[in-house]
Write a protein that holds these residues in place. Structure first.
Motif, PDB file in Angstrom:
ATOM      1  N   PRO A  40      31.516 -55.096  22.414  1.00  0.00           N
ATOM      2  CA  PRO A  40      32.006 -55.103  23.805  1.00  0.00           C
ATOM      3  C   PRO A  40      33.418 -55.649  23.959  1.00  0.00           C
ATOM      4  O   PRO A  40      34.228 -55.088  24.709  1.00  0.00           O
ATOM      5  N   SER A  41      33.745 -56.720  23.249  1.00  0.00           N
ATOM      6  CA  SER A  41      35.075 -57.322  23.402  1.00  0.00           C
ATOM      7  C   SER A  41      36.187 -56.392  22.917  1.00  0.00           C
ATOM      8  O   SER A  41      37.337 -56.513  23.353  1.00  0.00           O
ATOM      9  N   ARG A  43      36.392 -53.358  23.611  1.00  0.00           N
ATOM     10  CA  ARG A  43      36.653 -52.349  24.637  1.00  0.00           C
ATOM     11  C   ARG A  43      37.284 -52.940  25.891  1.00  0.00           C
ATOM     12  O   ARG A  43      37.489 -52.223  26.872  1.00  0.00           O
ATOM     13  N   GLU A  44      37.603 -54.224  25.842  1.00  0.00           N
ATOM     14  CA  GLU A  44      38.218 -54.890  26.985  1.00  0.00           C
ATOM     15  C   GLU A  44      39.718 -55.045  26.775  1.00  0.00           C
ATOM     16  O   GLU A  44      40.156 -55.388  25.686  1.00  0.00           O
ATOM     17  N   ASP A  46      43.288 -56.594  26.428  1.00  0.00           N
ATOM     18  CA  ASP A  46      43.696 -57.915  25.950  1.00  0.00           C
ATOM     19  C   ASP A  46      45.173 -58.109  26.279  1.00  0.00           C
ATOM     20  O   ASP A  46      46.029 -57.358  25.813  1.00  0.00           O
ATOM     21  N   ARG A  53      43.484 -52.386  24.285  1.00  0.00           N
ATOM     22  CA  ARG A  53      42.199 -52.844  23.778  1.00  0.00           C
ATOM     23  C   ARG A  53      42.236 -52.848  22.255  1.00  0.00           C
ATOM     24  O   ARG A  53      43.027 -52.121  21.648  1.00  0.00           O
TER      25      ARG A  53
END
Length: 246
Positions: A40-41, A43-44, A46, A53
């Motif tokens: 999940p992280s 796809r976030e 930054d 991402r």
């Protein structure tokens, strides 16, 4: 069909008889990208990456890694095995010269690596909404130079390795530092200055940055193009100097 085309088809059929090589060269890169995308992280967005991402950064890294797999785990091992088993020596008694075998191997590796690149880009776009290269000619230029550099290194390994197994061992040893500096474990954008400088001077580090620049809509930097070209000339020249047909 020409002799080169027929030999390429034959070599491709033989390639697909090696399930482990086929898996790591063709299937492993897209699977690895799916694994990264499942985090999940990754796809976030930054902010430390300029709003990108992590998965956006990993698409060109996985594309470059697939070149390393072809060059170091496929091309070098197969060619060294052919020399070890006397295939190249026996070919001297036929109209097909060993140089034709070299051309067929390079053509096969190029075609299959391009297909792998297309699959990785498609998976990134369809599964994780990773944008496609905005500067396609620049992307292809960076890809071709990275492929030439890695195939030259693979041929150098094949030239120096006495057996197919030793070629596989040497290729494996070289694979890990090459893909490390390409950003597989630490993306180039997260490297410190020392690692980033070293990465700029490696064939896949320069290749990944060129692909990232092209994806963002820019042309690759001259430094990175020069680095890949230098690796091609030096490794290719040494491979030609020390290559043995038997």
């Amino acid at each position: 069909m020409s002799a080169l085309s027929r030999l390429t088809v034959t070599e491709t059929r033989l390639f697909f008889r090696e399930p482990m090589i086929v898996f790591f060269a063709l299937a492993f890169p897209p699977i690895l990208l799916v694994v990264f995308g499942a985090i999940p992280s990754f796809r976030e967005p930054d902010q430390s990456l300029g709003g990108l991402r992590v998965i956006d950064l990993y698409v060109p890294i996985v594309v470059a890694m697939s070149l390393a797999l072809f060059a170091l785990n496929s091309l070098s091992q197969l060619f060294a095995t052919y020399r070890e088993k006397g295939v190249l020596r026996r070919m001297r008694t036929t109209p097909v010269r060993p140089a034709m075998m070299l051309g067929a191997q390079l053509l096969m590796s190029t075609i299959l690596s391009v297909l792998t690149m297309a699959v990785v880009l498609a998976v990134g776009r369809l599964a994780f909404d990773v944008r496609l290269p905005r500067q396609l000619p620049a992307y292809l230029l960076g890809y071709v130079l990275a492929a030439l550099a890695m195939f030259a290194i693979g041929l150098l390994v094949a030239a120096l390795a006495p057996t197919g197994k030793s070629a596989g061992a040497i290729g494996t040893v070289l694979f890990f530092p090459i893909v490390f500096f390409a950003g597989l474990w630490i993306p180039r954008d997260s490297m410190n200055d020392v690692l980033r400088t070293i990465s700029d001077l490696t064939p896949l580090g320069a290749g990944v940055q060129s692909l990232q620049d092209a994806t963002a809509g820019h042309w690759p930097q001259l430094l990175h193009l020069a680095v890949m070209l230098a690796w091609t000339v030096v490794a290719g020249g040494l491979a030609a100097r020390y290559f043995r047909w038997e």
